[in-house]
Design an enzyme around this catalytic site. Structure first.
Site, PDB file in Angstrom:
ATOM      1  CB  SER A  94      28.293 -14.865  23.470  1.00  0.00           C
ATOM      2  OG  SER A  94      27.965 -13.959  22.442  1.00  0.00           O
ATOM      3  CG  MET A  95      27.924  -9.517  26.980  1.00  0.00           C
ATOM      4  SD  MET A  95      26.342  -8.741  27.358  1.00  0.00           S
ATOM      5  CE  MET A  95      25.723  -9.850  28.655  1.00  0.00           C
TER       6      MET A  95
ATOM      7  CG  PHE B 298      23.094  -9.201  24.554  1.00  0.00           C
ATOM      8  CD1 PHE B 298      22.607  -8.440  25.598  1.00  0.00           C
ATOM      9  CD2 PHE B 298      22.650  -8.937  23.264  1.00  0.00           C
ATOM     10  CE1 PHE B 298      21.690  -7.422  25.367  1.00  0.00           C
ATOM     11  CE2 PHE B 298      21.743  -7.929  23.020  1.00  0.00           C
ATOM     12  CZ  PHE B 298      21.253  -7.166  24.071  1.00  0.00           C
TER      13      PHE B 298
ATOM     14  CG  ASP C   4      29.766 -17.668  15.974  1.00  0.00           C
ATOM     15  OD1 ASP C   4      28.710 -17.078  15.697  1.00  0.00           O
ATOM     16  OD2 ASP C   4      30.278 -17.645  17.105  1.00  0.00           O
TER      17      ASP C   4
ATOM     18  CG  HIS D  12      26.993 -17.489  18.760  1.00  0.00           C
ATOM     19  ND1 HIS D  12      28.224 -16.879  18.884  1.00  0.00           N
ATOM     20  CD2 HIS D  12      26.207 -16.943  19.740  1.00  0.00           C
ATOM     21  CE1 HIS D  12      28.194 -16.001  19.867  1.00  0.00           C
ATOM     22  NE2 HIS D  12      26.989 -16.033  20.411  1.00  0.00           N
TER      23      HIS D  12
END
Length: 235
Positions: free
Chosen positions: A78-79, A10, A177, A207
């Site tokens: 991630s997303m 994202f 993260d 992250h």
């Protein structure tokens, strides 16, 4: 022929996964795709975009790969990890890699630690050298509230579907993260139904796991996982 689809996160872009994508390009003859989701990229145009557009675009690229390749792997960050997991429940992919997948998000303890470092760098007049600050300051300004709401909708839609994942899955999580907490990786490991799944924790990674001190370990683990033989799955 083997195809490999990377899906970024994202407010991100292919640069988030480019180091790993480049490693795979350089070490194999696979077809590697790193699409940019609608509204994303180096410059963000997220106002008015809907989470379904992000899923549908990744799905379109996946379908193209499935039509031209004998086997397809998906790597999501991630997303993009959630989108990858969702697609893995609906299409005959062979393997799935989830990098910092955001089944849950915001790690308060690590976020506070990162903010303290930024404050220290600000006092020392070295904030302009802080990689984390540089990476996120523009995103915060350029991300409309409506897009954040769409991201939350996507998480709510996909999280209940993750237990349907049956393909071999490698779950990767940085222990430092500040965006996605460790409990997200633990949750994924618990709910994914695959009998072939592995949780890889990177002690020094934040992250963006494709960057940083643990990069070589990540590349080797992903390479080994993708090259391991596996049984066929029925969809």
């Amino acid at each position: 022929m083997i195809g490999c689809l990377f899906i970024h996160g994202f407010t991100g872009a292919p640069y988030e996964i480019e180091p790993l994508a480049r490693y795979i390009r350089d070490s194999t003859d696979w077809v590697v795709r790193t699409p940019t989701l609608p509204g994303h990229g180096e410059t963000l145009y997220l106002k008015g975009t809907h989470y379904s557009e992000w899923i549908e675009y990744a799905e379109k690229v996946l379908i193209d790969l499935l039509q031209s390749c004998d086997k397809v792997f998906i790597i999501g960050f991630s997303m993009g990890g959630l989108i990858a997991g969702y697609l893995a429940t609906r299409y005959p992919i062979q393997k799935l890699v989830l990098l910092s997948a955001a089944a849950y998000y915001i790690n308060p303890k690590q976020l506070v630690a990162d903010i303290k470092i930024m404050l220290r760098d600000g006092l020392n007049k070295t904030l302009h050298k802080n990689e984390l600050y540089l990476r996120y300051k523009k995103k915060i300004v350029d991300t409309p509230l409506s897009a954040t709401i769409e991201f939350r909708k996507l998480v709510r839609k996909i999280r209940p579907e993750l237990h349907h994942i049956k393909v071999p899955t490698l779950i990767v999580q940085g222990e430092c993260d500040g965006i996605v907490p460790l409990k997200s990786a633990n949750y994924l490991y618990q709910v994914i139904s695959s009998t072939e799944k592995k949780l890889l924790l990177l002690p020094c990674a934040k992250h963006h796991v494709c960057y940083g001190e643990d990069q070589d370990k990540l590349f080797k683990e992903v390479d080994t996982f993708l090259h391991e033989s596996t049984k066929e799955y029925i969809y």
